[in-house]
Design an enzyme around this catalytic site. Structure first.
Site, PDB file in Angstrom:
ATOM      1  N   ASN A  61      55.579  38.021  37.479  1.00  4.24           N
ATOM      2  CA  ASN A  61      54.498  37.589  38.366  1.00  4.24           C
ATOM      3  C   ASN A  61      53.339  38.542  38.157  1.00  4.24           C
ATOM      4  O   ASN A  61      53.368  39.678  38.628  1.00  4.24           O
ATOM      5  CB  ASN A  61      54.970  37.617  39.817  1.00  4.24           C
ATOM      6  CG  ASN A  61      53.855  37.293  40.794  1.00  4.24           C
ATOM      7  OD1 ASN A  61      52.783  36.836  40.399  1.00  4.24           O
ATOM      8  ND2 ASN A  61      54.093  37.539  42.077  1.00  4.24           N
ATOM      9  N   SER A 140      36.424  31.282  31.923  1.00  4.66           N
ATOM     10  CA  SER A 140      36.177  29.843  32.016  1.00  4.66           C
ATOM     11  C   SER A 140      34.680  29.589  32.019  1.00  4.66           C
ATOM     12  O   SER A 140      33.902  30.382  32.566  1.00  4.66           O
ATOM     13  CB  SER A 140      36.789  29.270  33.302  1.00  4.66           C
ATOM     14  OG  SER A 140      36.360  27.939  33.522  1.00  4.66           O
ATOM     15  N   TYR A 152      37.779  30.079  42.116  1.00  2.55           N
ATOM     16  CA  TYR A 152      38.040  30.041  40.679  1.00  2.55           C
ATOM     17  C   TYR A 152      36.865  30.623  39.893  1.00  2.55           C
ATOM     18  O   TYR A 152      37.048  31.477  39.009  1.00  2.55           O
ATOM     19  CB  TYR A 152      38.320  28.609  40.239  1.00  2.55           C
ATOM     20  CG  TYR A 152      38.765  28.494  38.807  1.00  2.55           C
ATOM     21  CD1 TYR A 152      40.080  28.797  38.457  1.00  2.55           C
ATOM     22  CD2 TYR A 152      37.894  28.097  37.806  1.00  2.55           C
ATOM     23  CE1 TYR A 152      40.505  28.704  37.136  1.00  2.55           C
ATOM     24  CE2 TYR A 152      38.296  27.999  36.493  1.00  2.55           C
ATOM     25  CZ  TYR A 152      39.609  28.302  36.159  1.00  2.55           C
ATOM     26  OH  TYR A 152      40.025  28.219  34.846  1.00  2.55           O
ATOM     27  N   SER A 155      36.727  34.422  40.420  1.00  2.00           N
ATOM     28  CA  SER A 155      37.781  35.159  39.711  1.00  2.00           C
ATOM     29  C   SER A 155      37.497  35.238  38.223  1.00  2.00           C
ATOM     30  O   SER A 155      37.674  36.292  37.596  1.00  2.00           O
ATOM     31  CB  SER A 155      39.144  34.501  39.951  1.00  2.00           C
ATOM     32  OG  SER A 155      39.222  33.218  39.357  1.00  2.00           O
ATOM     33  N   LYS A 156      37.023  34.151  37.636  1.00  3.14           N
ATOM     34  CA  LYS A 156      36.781  34.130  36.199  1.00  3.14           C
ATOM     35  C   LYS A 156      35.507  34.905  35.826  1.00  3.14           C
ATOM     36  O   LYS A 156      35.419  35.475  34.735  1.00  3.14           O
ATOM     37  CB  LYS A 156      36.707  32.687  35.705  1.00  3.14           C
ATOM     38  CG  LYS A 156      38.040  31.950  35.761  1.00  3.14           C
ATOM     39  CD  LYS A 156      39.088  32.640  34.894  1.00  3.14           C
ATOM     40  CE  LYS A 156      40.369  31.848  34.787  1.00  3.14           C
ATOM     41  NZ  LYS A 156      41.368  32.481  33.881  1.00  3.14           N
TER      42      LYS A 156
END
Length: 245
Positions: A61, A140, A152, A155-156
């Site tokens: 993890n 991304s 998202y 974070s990217k």
């Protein structure tokens, strides 16, 4: 072969992009370590290789620093070194900003950003002792355009900033750090996107198609060898011309 005897660790290797990156490096002579939170999936990735005896499947993890540390220790114990890490594991969910639950924000940041940080840090400790290594992060195009859920995209984008920072700090240790920024790519994660959104994304790609996992794997291969010897700290968009840095 290009990556003969390199030890290459890939996270998110149970499916999609990560799985293809494992296959690509293995076919080029590397000893590969496939890491995923799903034990069955990572075992299938390893079993499908032409030479599974040169591979190691690990369940970990990446949102847990202790789990990441244990995985890296297992790699060094089996192979004696670590030459390349490709941080491909990632998660997302479809939340509007105003209705994003705390737990969704925490999970996406924990896996996509914290997990990448943990993997970079533990891998770099090994690579620094060797005096060489390649760290390849996956971001991304959503981080460039903002076209995606806030957690998202955040974070990217953080992954891109992490790459810039640690590439400067680790250059003196012979470690190069770069990020690949995929555009929309045919992966299981994309299968959850409504078809209407998918068609709209394709319409915005000048090359007129979605990316394939092999497109990303080939760039990762380039960044993990001497062919790219003067490239570090870069965020490289592989998105068919969809957006520009």
């Amino acid at each position: 072969m290009k990556h003969q005897d390199q030890v290459v660790l890939v996270t998110g290797a149970g499916q999609g992009m990560g799985q293809e990156i494992v296959r690509h490096f293995a076919s080029a002579g590397a000893k590969v370590v496939a890491v995923d939170i799903n034990t069955d999936a990572v075992n299938k990735t390893v079993e499908a290789l032409d030479k599974p005896e040169n591979a190691l499947g690990l369940t970990a993890n990446i949102a847990s620093s202790a789990s990441v540390k244990e995985a890296i220790e297992n790699v060094v114990e089996k192979f004696g070194r670590l030459d390349v890490i490709v941080n491909c594991a990632g998660v997302g969910s479809f939340d509007s900003f105003l209705e994003t639950p705390d737990e969704h924000w925490d999970k996406v940041i924990s896996v996509n950003l914290n997990g990448t940080f943990y993997c970079c840090r533990e891998a770099a400790k090994v690579m620094a002792k060797q005096g060489s290594g390649y760290i390849i992060n996956i971001s991304s195009t959503a981080a460039m355009t903002g076209e995606g859920p806030s957690h998202y995209c955040s974070s990217k984008a953080g992954v891109m900033g992490l790459t810039r920072s640690i590439s400067r700090e680790l250059a003196g240790n012979g470690i190069r750090v770069n990020t690949i920024i995929p555009g929309p790519t045919n992966t299981p994660m994309m299968a959850d996107v409504p078809d209407e959104w998918t068609q709209q994304m394709i319409a915005n790609i000048p090359l007129g198609r979605m990316g394939e996992s092999t497109d990303i794997a080939k760039v990762a291969s380039f960044l993990a060898c001497d062919d790219s010897g003067f490239i570090t700290g870069q965020n490289i968009a592989v998105n068919g011309g969809m957006a520009f840095l």
